[in-house]
Design an enzyme around this catalytic site. Sequence first.
Site, mmCIF file in Angstrom:
data_model
loop_
_atom_site.group_PDB
_atom_site.id
_atom_site.type_symbol
_atom_site.label_atom_id
_atom_site.label_comp_id
_atom_site.label_asym_id
_atom_site.label_seq_id
_atom_site.Cartn_x
_atom_site.Cartn_y
_atom_site.Cartn_z
ATOM 1 N N ARG A 1 3.099 -15.569 4.532
ATOM 2 C CA ARG A 1 2.071 -15.595 3.484
ATOM 3 C C ARG A 1 2.314 -16.792 2.570
ATOM 4 O O ARG A 1 3.411 -16.971 2.057
ATOM 5 C CB ARG A 1 2.128 -14.321 2.640
ATOM 6 N N ARG B 1 -7.249 1.286 5.553
ATOM 7 C CA ARG B 1 -8.065 0.056 5.520
ATOM 8 C C ARG B 1 -7.423 -0.954 6.453
ATOM 9 O O ARG B 1 -6.366 -0.697 7.016
ATOM 10 C CB ARG B 1 -8.052 -0.513 4.100
ATOM 11 N N LYS C 1 4.891 -7.963 0.385
ATOM 12 C CA LYS C 1 5.345 -8.485 1.666
ATOM 13 C C LYS C 1 5.213 -10.010 1.692
ATOM 14 O O LYS C 1 4.228 -10.548 1.212
ATOM 15 C CB LYS C 1 4.520 -7.869 2.797
ATOM 16 N N HIS D 1 11.126 -1.795 6.565
ATOM 17 C CA HIS D 1 9.730 -1.352 6.457
ATOM 18 C C HIS D 1 9.085 -1.559 7.820
ATOM 19 O O HIS D 1 8.918 -2.700 8.266
ATOM 20 C CB HIS D 1 8.988 -2.160 5.387
ATOM 21 N N LYS E 1 -0.474 11.289 -2.784
ATOM 22 C CA LYS E 1 0.855 11.181 -2.154
ATOM 23 C C LYS E 1 1.396 12.525 -1.680
ATOM 24 O O LYS E 1 1.957 12.627 -0.591
ATOM 25 C CB LYS E 1 1.849 10.551 -3.137
ATOM 26 N N GLY F 1 8.873 4.679 -11.572
ATOM 27 C CA GLY F 1 9.234 3.310 -11.919
ATOM 28 C C GLY F 1 10.734 3.095 -11.975
ATOM 29 O O GLY F 1 11.229 2.290 -12.751
ATOM 30 N N GLY F 2 11.470 3.860 -11.160
ATOM 31 C CA GLY F 2 12.915 3.659 -11.079
ATOM 32 C C GLY F 2 13.694 4.376 -12.173
ATOM 33 O O GLY F 2 14.916 4.318 -12.212
ATOM 34 N N ASN G 1 -2.173 3.418 4.753
ATOM 35 C CA ASN G 1 -3.172 2.500 4.215
ATOM 36 C C ASN G 1 -4.450 2.713 5.018
ATOM 37 O O ASN G 1 -4.487 2.440 6.215
ATOM 38 C CB ASN G 1 -2.712 1.049 4.328
#
Lengths: 128, 456
Positions: free
Chosen positions: B338, B292, B238, B209, B116, B165-166, B290
């Site tokens: 989805r 991929r 998503k 997003h 990252k 984690g927030g 990403n």
Amino acid sequence: MKLEVIEALAQQLQSGPLSEIAHVEGRVRVVLRRKSGLAPGAANVARPEQTERVVKAPTFGLFRPAHPLRRVAEVAVGDQVGAHCILGFVEADSTLLAITAESAGTVSMVLCKEGELVGYGQPVFRLT
Amino acid sequence: MFDTVLIANRGEIALRILRACRDLGLRTVAVHSDVDANLRHVQLADQALCIGPGPAADSYLDPARLLRAARLTGAQAIHPGYGFLSENADFAAAVEAAGLTFIGPPSQAIRVMGDKVAAKATMRAAGVPCVPGSDGALGHDRAEVHEQARRVGYPVIVKAAGGGGGRGMRVVRDAAELDDAVAVTRAEAARAFHNAEVYLERFLEHPRHIEMQVMADRHGHVVWLGERDCSMQRRHQKMIEEAPAPGLDRDDVARLGALCAAACRVIGYVGAGTFEFLYENGSFYFIEMNTRVQVEHPVTELVTGIDILREQIRVAQGHPLSFAQSDVTLNGHAIECRINAEDPTSFLPTPGDVAAWVSPGGPGIRVESHLYPGYAVPPHYDSLVAKILAHAPTRDLAIRRMQGALAETTLAGLTTTLPLQQRLMREVGFRAGGFDIHHLERLIQDGWHQGAQDEA
């Protein structure tokens, strides 16, 4: 009939492959029977000779009926084999994984050919 | 050049890869776990091989098994799909070292973008916009911290460097609250994470997003294929994706696309990839790349007419891209819903047997699914069982077509997100477009999904 005898019979029923024991002593006849829910598959275990079982490949790779150093197939059709007996091998890269029988029986069929690519869990031998 | 492709995945994407290979005249090898022997692509592949038991660690996630399977089946290329090992730089490197083709970017590009901090630094250097921040731990000079916050712009979020984690973060909306927030977050961070370092970033309140699809070949050609809006999410998953993103300035999108293409050149990118951004008040902020093919790639395929999987495989074979940037045009609007095998109210996975499956059809409808009647969805893997896509000249008509498609879909035996998607197609915020990434979570919190009130 002594209580110890019935206890011993019950123990035999519990630990063994039997589903029913009948015992006659004089004019007294005792029948001990498993409840069907308690011993699933008990009938199969009781008579292994008459059920057909398949022995599956432990991994994927090339089937080798013989160890490369011995060059003779581990088993042939008609051979009697004991539990944990090696029946053949799967060649996975440079290692050989043994295909072993889970229980005793007679080899009734070899389902793969020498050098055939077998998948993980694919049936390779049939035992009766 | 390879002629046999090992498909190192399962479900709908494995079937999608198989179809792309078939169109290119390539032989396919389906490797699968023992619980996946009945998958549709396993039935259709030129060769199938069971490589392990159900748990992914002993099958789809085991690099050694996959490489051995490639050797044993004569596959010279491995397509990782998405998830599993698709973004594992070590696996990609192992495939390269074995003399095989990894259908994806070079392992080095995966490695850079998988870190990252390195990814953000690389993107910033390439001119891709990132969330502005202090770029490192805050010092103890109060005036300097205030200057950094002013430069970043309020509201800012103070975050613990060791947090996650927030936890260990505090939103600051006004300079007057800054000193306290930094002090309290530092104290908390020291207690909770044994690391008192804190940094600050611009806080985005209502981001959307937006992501950019790119493709690159080994001959120096890089193109961008436009954006997708994937703001309909639940817990970062998503649910609905669409292209183009409603209401975006097309010149802004073109500038962003050109920046992403330039970044691809910097990192030596090859194949299909996606740059993900948060978008707020007309600005884009890079989150991650990403490296991929993505679940939602068909949305872009529908509006551009470009077969991304086909191009990805051809590029891996060494061919140049079959089109140039000037050939890329957007045609109409596409939406993907989805369908997951999960409870539409509790969102828990619901594996089971497919009693009936009749997929929808008609103009502009595309279905990507491995389902068939009698198929049993195993509990071991991702719950995605179908993607239903609608394409039309306008967004309104695409929604209308999607409503028809969802209504005529028969899927019995499984509990799925199909009813939720039907409700979302009527939901006011979705109909308007331009909602933020918290929209669905807010609806769920308000009990909307349990059917209290109906929508437009």
